[in-house]
Design a protein around this motif. Sequence first.
Motif, short mmCIF file in Angstrom:
data_model
loop_
_atom_site.label_atom_id
_atom_site.label_comp_id
_atom_site.label_asym_id
_atom_site.label_seq_id
_atom_site.Cartn_x
_atom_site.Cartn_y
_atom_site.Cartn_z
N SER A 103 -23.52 -28.99 -5.83
CA SER A 103 -24.38 -28.01 -6.53
C SER A 103 -23.72 -27.40 -7.76
O SER A 103 -24.27 -26.49 -8.36
CB SER A 103 -24.80 -26.89 -5.56
OG SER A 103 -23.67 -26.17 -5.10
N ASN A 163 -22.26 -27.91 1.98
CA ASN A 163 -22.78 -27.54 0.67
C ASN A 163 -23.68 -26.31 0.72
O ASN A 163 -23.85 -25.64 -0.30
CB ASN A 163 -23.57 -28.71 0.07
CG ASN A 163 -22.69 -29.71 -0.64
OD1 ASN A 163 -22.22 -29.46 -1.75
ND2 ASN A 163 -22.44 -30.84 0.00
N ALA A 164 -24.25 -26.02 1.87
CA ALA A 164 -25.28 -24.98 1.95
C ALA A 164 -24.80 -23.68 2.59
O ALA A 164 -25.49 -22.66 2.49
CB ALA A 164 -26.49 -25.50 2.73
N ALA A 201 -20.24 -20.22 -3.99
CA ALA A 201 -21.11 -21.00 -3.10
C ALA A 201 -21.04 -22.49 -3.43
O ALA A 201 -21.17 -23.33 -2.55
CB ALA A 201 -22.55 -20.50 -3.21
N ALA A 202 -20.85 -22.81 -4.71
CA ALA A 202 -20.69 -24.21 -5.11
C ALA A 202 -19.24 -24.67 -4.92
O ALA A 202 -18.99 -25.74 -4.38
CB ALA A 202 -21.12 -24.40 -6.57
N MET A 248 -25.65 -15.95 1.77
CA MET A 248 -26.12 -15.02 0.74
C MET A 248 -27.61 -14.73 0.89
O MET A 248 -28.05 -13.58 0.75
CB MET A 248 -25.83 -15.59 -0.65
CG MET A 248 -24.38 -15.56 -1.05
SD MET A 248 -24.13 -15.93 -2.81
CE MET A 248 -24.85 -17.56 -2.93
N LEU A 249 -28.39 -15.76 1.17
CA LEU A 249 -29.82 -15.57 1.37
C LEU A 249 -30.09 -14.63 2.55
O LEU A 249 -30.95 -13.74 2.47
CB LEU A 249 -30.51 -16.92 1.60
CG LEU A 249 -30.78 -17.77 0.36
CD1 LEU A 249 -31.20 -19.18 0.78
CD2 LEU A 249 -31.86 -17.12 -0.51
N THR A 264 -18.24 -30.48 -4.81
CA THR A 264 -19.53 -29.87 -4.55
C THR A 264 -20.69 -30.73 -5.03
O THR A 264 -20.55 -31.51 -5.97
CB THR A 264 -19.61 -28.49 -5.23
OG1 THR A 264 -20.90 -27.93 -5.01
CG2 THR A 264 -19.39 -28.62 -6.73
N TYR A 280 -24.59 -20.43 0.39
CA TYR A 280 -25.94 -20.11 -0.09
C TYR A 280 -26.77 -19.52 1.06
O TYR A 280 -27.49 -18.53 0.87
CB TYR A 280 -26.64 -21.36 -0.62
CG TYR A 280 -26.06 -21.91 -1.89
CD1 TYR A 280 -26.26 -21.27 -3.11
CD2 TYR A 280 -25.31 -23.09 -1.89
CE1 TYR A 280 -25.73 -21.78 -4.29
CE2 TYR A 280 -24.78 -23.60 -3.06
CZ TYR A 280 -24.99 -22.95 -4.26
OH TYR A 280 -24.46 -23.46 -5.42
N TRP A 288 -25.28 -11.67 -4.73
CA TRP A 288 -25.08 -12.91 -5.47
C TRP A 288 -23.94 -12.83 -6.48
O TRP A 288 -23.35 -13.85 -6.82
CB TRP A 288 -26.37 -13.30 -6.19
CG TRP A 288 -27.50 -13.48 -5.22
CD1 TRP A 288 -28.33 -12.52 -4.74
CD2 TRP A 288 -27.89 -14.70 -4.58
NE1 TRP A 288 -29.22 -13.05 -3.84
CE2 TRP A 288 -28.98 -14.39 -3.73
CE3 TRP A 288 -27.44 -16.01 -4.65
CZ2 TRP A 288 -29.61 -15.34 -2.96
CZ3 TRP A 288 -28.07 -16.97 -3.88
CH2 TRP A 288 -29.13 -16.64 -3.05
N ASN A 309 -19.83 -14.58 -6.16
CA ASN A 309 -20.29 -15.23 -4.94
C ASN A 309 -21.16 -16.46 -5.20
O ASN A 309 -21.01 -17.49 -4.54
CB ASN A 309 -21.07 -14.22 -4.08
CG ASN A 309 -20.84 -14.44 -2.60
OD1 ASN A 309 -19.99 -15.22 -2.19
ND2 ASN A 309 -21.61 -13.75 -1.79
N VAL A 310 -22.09 -16.38 -6.16
CA VAL A 310 -22.99 -17.50 -6.38
C VAL A 310 -22.23 -18.71 -6.94
O VAL A 310 -22.62 -19.86 -6.69
CB VAL A 310 -24.15 -17.10 -7.32
CG1 VAL A 310 -23.68 -16.85 -8.75
CG2 VAL A 310 -25.27 -18.14 -7.28
#
Length: 415
Positions: free
Chosen positions: A132, A244-245, A110-111, A251-252, A130, A248, A268, A106-107
């Motif tokens: 990130s 882009n976010a 995210a990018a 997930m947060l 991306t 993330y 994550w 997942n992390v």
Amino acid sequence: MITPERIMAWAIPGFFVLIGIELLVAKWRGREIYYSNDAINSLGLGMISQIVGVFTKLFAIGIYAWCAEHLAIWTLPARSPWVWISGLLLYDLLYYWLHRFGHEVNVLWAAHVVHHQSESYNLTTALRQTGSGFLLGWLFYLPMALLGYPAEVFAVIALIDLLYQFWVHTEVIDRLGWFDRVFCSPSNHRAHHAVNDRYLDRNYGGILILWDRLFGTFVEENDGDPPIYGTRAPLQSWNPLWANAEVYGAMLKDSWHAGRWLDKLRVWFKPPGWRPEDVARRFPKGEFDIAHARYNPPLSLPLKSYCLAAFGLLLLMGTHFLDAAPKLELAPAAAYAAYLVAGLWTIGLLLEGRRIGIWLELLRTAGTAVGVWLSGCWFGVAHGDSGLTWGMVLVFGLSAAFVACLSGYERRHDA
């Protein structure tokens, strides 16, 4: 020595020539593969990726260079053709695993998700990158550093691998016979970008598709089940910052609300779409509908035309930024970058038909005209170039006047 900067300088004009050719071929065949809002969003995200790269390329390359100098088993000669050939093959293999984990962790997704958000598939999608990826992507290439491939070889090979993948993002090139069985091709990569069950999480190869055949992740494009593009959690926005976010942020949120500490960590590292049971119950999400309508908010012709013109101007300014930034101090370079990103964000709001976008664009254009008029210069351009100064004042002053008129037109149109 060929440098990445020189290669990119040669490549960028070619990108836009090929985009124009693809558009003409699609029109000639009676196919609609371009939507102006989607193309602007994809190119804008590519622009943000390049802007971020100005400030972060030393991060990844610096770590690689340090490892190659201090931890390598031996040092390979940069002038040897075999070093370049073996380096390209090894890089492509490592890219396969970065790309695969980018779909399975997942992390990392995210990018990488930014590249898959478009519901179109054309050459602008290739440039949708991306901002990130620098955070964790460098980890996958450390084996090259430990084996002694010089940093300058790594940097050029990485760019070659990336540039190769540009041309495979198209629907106007059909199957290529034996080529499809060995290399990443438009047919193979169309399947990779699809959200159909048949194609999901397949065909990760960058240059060679042989890696997918070797590791069991290859799937052939099927005419009976044509690819449908995007993600299974559609972005539904033209906001490049949110693009882009978004993962993330999700997930947060899930990590924050998870009741078990282990689940807070699992969020994550589990595959995309995994959610703790308690979080899924409290904050349910709807099932993915592959037949959902394309995100395409209606825009008036004047507003759409303005967005295209304003983005074209920002694109030119972004090209200037990439040339000027290395010569600027950190503070003005960061300010220039922030200006460009804010402009792309504002155009995203306009493309979504948000009224606040018109007021922010009026502030941006009028503020730019006034700022250049009062200061007599622009980032990276010396004082005293009166032609450029007054040219910018005129262009942005007229832009502000047009946006002001556009505000009245949109208000009457809505009424």
